[in-house]
Scaffold this motif. Structure first.
Motif, PDB file in Angstrom:
ATOM      1  N   MET A 132      51.052  39.046  34.342  1.00  0.00           N
ATOM      2  CA  MET A 132      50.570  40.283  34.967  1.00  0.00           C
ATOM      3  C   MET A 132      51.680  41.322  35.041  1.00  0.00           C
ATOM      4  O   MET A 132      51.409  42.516  34.944  1.00  0.00           O
ATOM      5  CB  MET A 132      50.021  39.990  36.364  1.00  0.00           C
ATOM      6  CG  MET A 132      48.733  39.189  36.351  1.00  0.00           C
ATOM      7  SD  MET A 132      47.430  39.990  35.352  1.00  0.00           S
ATOM      8  CE  MET A 132      47.102  38.688  34.171  1.00  0.00           C
TER       9      MET A 132
ATOM     10  N   ARG B  65      51.479  42.629  31.555  1.00  0.00           N
ATOM     11  CA  ARG B  65      50.245  43.315  31.193  1.00  0.00           C
ATOM     12  C   ARG B  65      49.981  44.553  32.045  1.00  0.00           C
ATOM     13  O   ARG B  65      49.606  45.606  31.536  1.00  0.00           O
ATOM     14  CB  ARG B  65      49.072  42.339  31.303  1.00  0.00           C
ATOM     15  CG  ARG B  65      47.795  42.874  30.705  1.00  0.00           C
ATOM     16  CD  ARG B  65      46.655  41.892  30.816  1.00  0.00           C
ATOM     17  NE  ARG B  65      46.964  40.625  30.133  1.00  0.00           N
ATOM     18  CZ  ARG B  65      46.068  39.651  29.994  1.00  0.00           C
ATOM     19  NH1 ARG B  65      44.847  39.785  30.492  1.00  0.00           N
ATOM     20  NH2 ARG B  65      46.381  38.530  29.386  1.00  0.00           N
TER      21      ARG B  65
ATOM     22  N   ILE C 277      40.494  42.534  33.100  1.00  0.00           N
ATOM     23  CA  ILE C 277      41.863  43.019  32.889  1.00  0.00           C
ATOM     24  C   ILE C 277      42.871  41.890  33.013  1.00  0.00           C
ATOM     25  O   ILE C 277      43.831  41.803  32.249  1.00  0.00           O
ATOM     26  CB  ILE C 277      42.191  44.141  33.912  1.00  0.00           C
ATOM     27  CG1 ILE C 277      41.352  45.384  33.610  1.00  0.00           C
ATOM     28  CG2 ILE C 277      43.668  44.460  33.908  1.00  0.00           C
ATOM     29  CD1 ILE C 277      41.339  46.396  34.742  1.00  0.00           C
ATOM     30  N   THR C 278      42.642  40.998  33.966  1.00  0.00           N
ATOM     31  CA  THR C 278      43.598  39.895  34.188  1.00  0.00           C
ATOM     32  C   THR C 278      43.198  38.651  33.394  1.00  0.00           C
ATOM     33  O   THR C 278      43.893  37.644  33.447  1.00  0.00           O
ATOM     34  CB  THR C 278      43.642  39.514  35.677  1.00  0.00           C
ATOM     35  OG1 THR C 278      42.325  39.105  36.083  1.00  0.00           O
ATOM     36  CG2 THR C 278      44.075  40.697  36.534  1.00  0.00           C
ATOM     37  N   ASP C 279      42.048  38.729  32.728  1.00  0.00           N
ATOM     38  CA  ASP C 279      41.534  37.582  31.973  1.00  0.00           C
ATOM     39  C   ASP C 279      41.542  36.307  32.821  1.00  0.00           C
ATOM     40  O   ASP C 279      42.059  35.268  32.412  1.00  0.00           O
ATOM     41  CB  ASP C 279      42.361  37.371  30.695  1.00  0.00           C
ATOM     42  CG  ASP C 279      41.775  36.242  29.848  1.00  0.00           C
ATOM     43  OD1 ASP C 279      40.543  36.056  29.892  1.00  0.00           O
ATOM     44  OD2 ASP C 279      42.566  35.535  29.185  1.00  0.00           O
TER      45      ASP C 279
ATOM     46  N   GLN D  21      46.408  35.008  39.680  1.00  0.00           N
ATOM     47  CA  GLN D  21      47.042  35.820  38.652  1.00  0.00           C
ATOM     48  C   GLN D  21      47.676  37.073  39.227  1.00  0.00           C
ATOM     49  O   GLN D  21      48.806  37.419  38.916  1.00  0.00           O
ATOM     50  CB  GLN D  21      45.987  36.267  37.627  1.00  0.00           C
ATOM     51  CG  GLN D  21      45.295  35.136  36.909  1.00  0.00           C
ATOM     52  CD  GLN D  21      46.173  34.570  35.815  1.00  0.00           C
ATOM     53  OE1 GLN D  21      47.153  33.882  36.081  1.00  0.00           O
ATOM     54  NE2 GLN D  21      45.836  34.894  34.583  1.00  0.00           N
ATOM     55  N   GLY D  22      46.882  37.758  40.053  1.00  0.00           N
ATOM     56  CA  GLY D  22      47.315  39.031  40.593  1.00  0.00           C
ATOM     57  C   GLY D  22      46.109  39.908  40.807  1.00  0.00           C
ATOM     58  O   GLY D  22      44.969  39.419  40.765  1.00  0.00           O
ATOM     59  N   GLY D  23      46.337  41.181  41.053  1.00  0.00           N
ATOM     60  CA  GLY D  23      45.210  42.077  41.269  1.00  0.00           C
ATOM     61  C   GLY D  23      45.657  43.478  41.583  1.00  0.00           C
ATOM     62  O   GLY D  23      46.843  43.799  41.490  1.00  0.00           O
TER      63      GLY D  23
ATOM     64  N   VAL E 173      49.396  43.807  42.588  1.00  0.00           N
ATOM     65  CA  VAL E 173      50.010  42.525  42.914  1.00  0.00           C
ATOM     66  C   VAL E 173      50.177  41.777  41.598  1.00  0.00           C
ATOM     67  O   VAL E 173      49.190  41.350  40.989  1.00  0.00           O
ATOM     68  CB  VAL E 173      49.151  41.719  43.908  1.00  0.00           C
ATOM     69  CG1 VAL E 173      49.759  40.332  44.129  1.00  0.00           C
ATOM     70  CG2 VAL E 173      49.035  42.453  45.233  1.00  0.00           C
ATOM     71  N   CYS E 174      51.414  41.698  41.132  1.00  0.00           N
ATOM     72  CA  CYS E 174      51.678  41.063  39.828  1.00  0.00           C
ATOM     73  C   CYS E 174      52.300  39.699  40.095  1.00  0.00           C
ATOM     74  O   CYS E 174      53.514  39.550  40.048  1.00  0.00           O
ATOM     75  CB  CYS E 174      52.604  41.932  38.994  1.00  0.00           C
ATOM     76  SG  CYS E 174      54.019  42.558  39.929  1.00  0.00           S
ATOM     77  N   TYR E 175      51.424  38.739  40.394  1.00  0.00           N
ATOM     78  CA  TYR E 175      51.929  37.446  40.855  1.00  0.00           C
ATOM     79  C   TYR E 175      52.472  36.629  39.692  1.00  0.00           C
ATOM     80  O   TYR E 175      53.535  36.048  39.789  1.00  0.00           O
ATOM     81  CB  TYR E 175      50.801  36.712  41.590  1.00  0.00           C
ATOM     82  CG  TYR E 175      51.297  35.877  42.740  1.00  0.00           C
ATOM     83  CD1 TYR E 175      52.113  36.440  43.725  1.00  0.00           C
ATOM     84  CD2 TYR E 175      50.947  34.543  42.865  1.00  0.00           C
ATOM     85  CE1 TYR E 175      52.580  35.683  44.776  1.00  0.00           C
ATOM     86  CE2 TYR E 175      51.407  33.783  43.919  1.00  0.00           C
ATOM     87  CZ  TYR E 175      52.224  34.349  44.870  1.00  0.00           C
ATOM     88  OH  TYR E 175      52.675  33.592  45.924  1.00  0.00           O
ATOM     89  N   SER E 176      51.753  36.633  38.581  1.00  0.00           N
ATOM     90  CA  SER E 176      52.236  35.871  37.414  1.00  0.00           C
ATOM     91  C   SER E 176      53.065  36.782  36.510  1.00  0.00           C
ATOM     92  O   SER E 176      52.908  38.005  36.520  1.00  0.00           O
ATOM     93  CB  SER E 176      51.032  35.332  36.622  1.00  0.00           C
ATOM     94  OG  SER E 176      50.306  36.417  36.070  1.00  0.00           O
TER      95      SER E 176
END
Lengths: 424, 424
Positions: B311, B314, A347-349, A301-303, B305-308
């Motif tokens: 994200m 959000r 936060i990223t569910d 998702q990300g992080g 890191v907003c991969y999707s």
């Protein structure tokens, strides 16, 4: 068959770079059953380069040259080999198209010297360069086999694996019994402990052979056998593989040469599970390793990289009381690793949330020693696990080992799920 | 003076270990003003080892041999050199005492083969081993100088520094001038264009010499000169450095061998500026590069890191309308790169915000080609800049080049500030 590896480049002779190409090619050739009797390094000098090629041709059947095929004046490898073989060079059209396309795409005007990167020797087989611009060469003359590869490992390895190796198997190794190998990969265990666990097998080895290798944060074992057919070889290799796997079920993660993150990406993508991460001391290395795997977008998702305490509070809602104050555990603590993993998951569910916080050095922080690292593993509907690591090495090593250890724990969690669901 | 390094050991030819000794000795010899024309690796085989020594003696004045001086039957280096020089071996008493003492102290009985570790060539200077058991050798014959060192780096290095180097300086280098070098580093320019810009200097080079070479995403130029004193050398090198710098002011970022991120960290930390980043296709590589620099915590806040796409919405408030829908520009677009850079700067309240969004491959996305990347640079109180890149190469190369290009733009922005404030 005897081979000699000639690495070309004055920067090697000045000690500015390490000759990793010679190691890689030596391993590959050993795997193909080809004996390497000499490795040579020579500088960007026409006369000495020709001398090295001529001398090697007297004592080896296969010559592998790496480096010196770039665009600049001191890239002389192709010219030197052409001179030794008494042949000329010409522009390879497909390679030239690739070079021109590169500059067009970039919107840069191509300087003339770039044409050199498309040169090949008359009568040779051009070896396309998938990751760079300089084309490689394969040519046979007087029962000798010559391969020219680029210097940068990122270009050399794929060209050898995809182009040069098949060419050698087809042209040079026609009546050798081929060697078949399997690479077994391990995580969460050091080379010496692994060797200890397999000592009787290693000492008794004759066929298949067993060779352990250690790289930063991971250990590999190559098992090889000569056989008339692949079927026959695989029977022998798989029997040994099963024996080794049985001894180290929690460490052996693959029987092909892939990093553990590839296994994680595949397992999670298959099961529709999602992942997120919160990194402090590793500063993005964990997420970078996972997203380096093609297809990771299906599960990652990300992080958040929360390098400063302020970011830990602002982006991941870590209570101020945990970070600062007289008896606060501080950023590098079991408590904070736990909050980071759980918060980033929320936060990223996502199904899993990972966290790393520690002291990578060189300076200590919060009066805590360099190498003290906490890694967290949160999972939807499960209790969050936190592990304390005390790692040695420099900043880079500590960061890599933190990531590899966390990935090993995640992988263990995933295969245990598999076991659970299987046993249901 | 010309030197050749011969590393002895079948494990090197099998690729089981990396030849770090050759790199270390090459660096040391370059510093002493000795030219290394060849490095050779040969296995534990008497005939081939003698052949390698004889051949090296024909083309070099100084031979350095490492490895093959341990206790076992396949440690043949001393025997081979003795045979080539037509001399015999004898036990060196002090070395033998050291070996015996070692086993007494550990209460282990010494096996006979350990005596081999105390062997030296008749008429040679024994080189004591401070960190191991095998004694080294230094000997001159027919105006050639031979040095024998252990294989393990932790024994080889102290023996070279403490014993072999002084011996060479005293016996071989009575009238040599040392070499002084400087490494100039460049970003945002390819090796071929760089060489083109410096071609007249490179072609006219005699003293100092100029040698360009390329690593992934960066280019270096080494300038070297022989001189009687460091002061004299630096005068010559700095004159040339100034000439080169003047030609490529927007690309030459350092005159020591550091990556560009080190310069950025130092400049920003000095000026109390802070940085944050939002990464899509690079998945953390940008932040990882910056945080790999010790001291980066002084200027790097953190990032996302907003991969999707989810994200991006959000965590970075990218409007849904930009990401999805009939005529939405999509995640890989000028618009989204701009929002990402500005939002991450706002959220982290830092002075600069960086962003990367693109198609790293192997598969295209949003019907956009692999290699299309947008990088954004937001600064407090300034207009946000976005650059479109069209990169070639594989997933890894595209990610690295995206990061290096963005870092080059940030560095340019920072040095322009410097110029501004200087001109005020």
């Amino acid at each position: 068959m005897k081979a000699e590896i000639i690495a070309v480049g004055t920067e090697l002779l000045l000690g500015q770079i390490l000759n990793t190409n010679a190691q890689y090619l030596s391993q590959e050739l050993a795997g193909m059953g080809i004996n390497v009797y000499y490795q040579t390094v020579v500088g960007d000098n026409m006369q000495r380069l020709q001398h090295a090629i001529e001398h090697a041709a007297q004592r080896a059947d296969i010559l592998l040259l790496t480096g010196g095929i770039g665009p600049t004046q001191d890239d002389l490898t192709k010219d030197a080999l052409a001179a030794v073989l008494g042949r000329s060079l010409h522009i390879d059209r497909p390679a030239m198209d690739q070079v021109e396309k590169f500059f067009v795409n970039r919107g840069i005007s191509m300087t003339e010297n770039n044409r050199r990167q498309a040169l090949v020797i008359d009568g040779s087989t051009p070896l396309p360069n998938e990751t760079g611009l300089a084309v490689g060469i394969a040519i046979a003359q007087d029962e000798k086999f010559y391969i020219v590869l680029p210097g940068p490992p990122k270009e050399m390895k794929p060209m050898f694996d995809g182009q040069a190796k098949p060419w050698l198997l087809q042209h040079a190794l026609t009546n050798e019994m081929p060697i078949y190998s399997k690479m077994l990969k391990f995580a969460g265990i050091g080379e010496s402990l692994l060797e200890d666990k397999l000592l009787d097998l290693i000492q008794a080895q004759s066929d298949p052979t067993i060779a352990p290798y250690a790289k930063e944060g991971e250990v590999s074992v190559r098992i090889s056998t000569k056989a008339g057919s692949e079927l026959e070889a695989m029977k022998k290799l798989e029997a040994l593989e099963a024996q080794i796997q049985k001894r180290l079920p929690k460490h052996m993660y693959a029987n092909t040469d892939v990093p553990i993150e590839n296994m994680i990406v595949n397992i999670m993508a298959d099961r529709g599970l999602t992942l997120s991460a919160a990194e402090s001391c590793t500063g993005g290395l964990l997420m970078e390793s996972i997203t380096a795997v093609p297809g990771s977008s299906a599960m990652f998702q990300g992080g958040i990289v929360c390098y400063s305490n302020q970011m830990k509070e602002r982006l991941l809602h870590v209570p101020h009381a945990l970070l600062e104050g007289e008896d606060a555990p501080g950023a590098v603590s079991h408590e904070v690793a736990e909050v980071l993993a759980e918060q980033v998951r929320n936060i990223t569910d996502s199904d899993f949330g990972l966290s790393v916080t520690g002291v990578a050095g060189p300076a200590y922080s919060e009066r805590k020693p360099v190498g003290l690292v906490y890694i967290g593993l949160a999972e939807r509907g499960k209790k969050t696990e936190v592990f304390e690591l005390r790692l040695s090495g420099n900043r880079e090593t500590i960061r890599i080992r933190s990531v590899k250890t966390l990935l090993h724990h995640l992988w263990l969690r995933l295969i245990t799920h598999e076991a659970d669901s299987a046993s249901v």
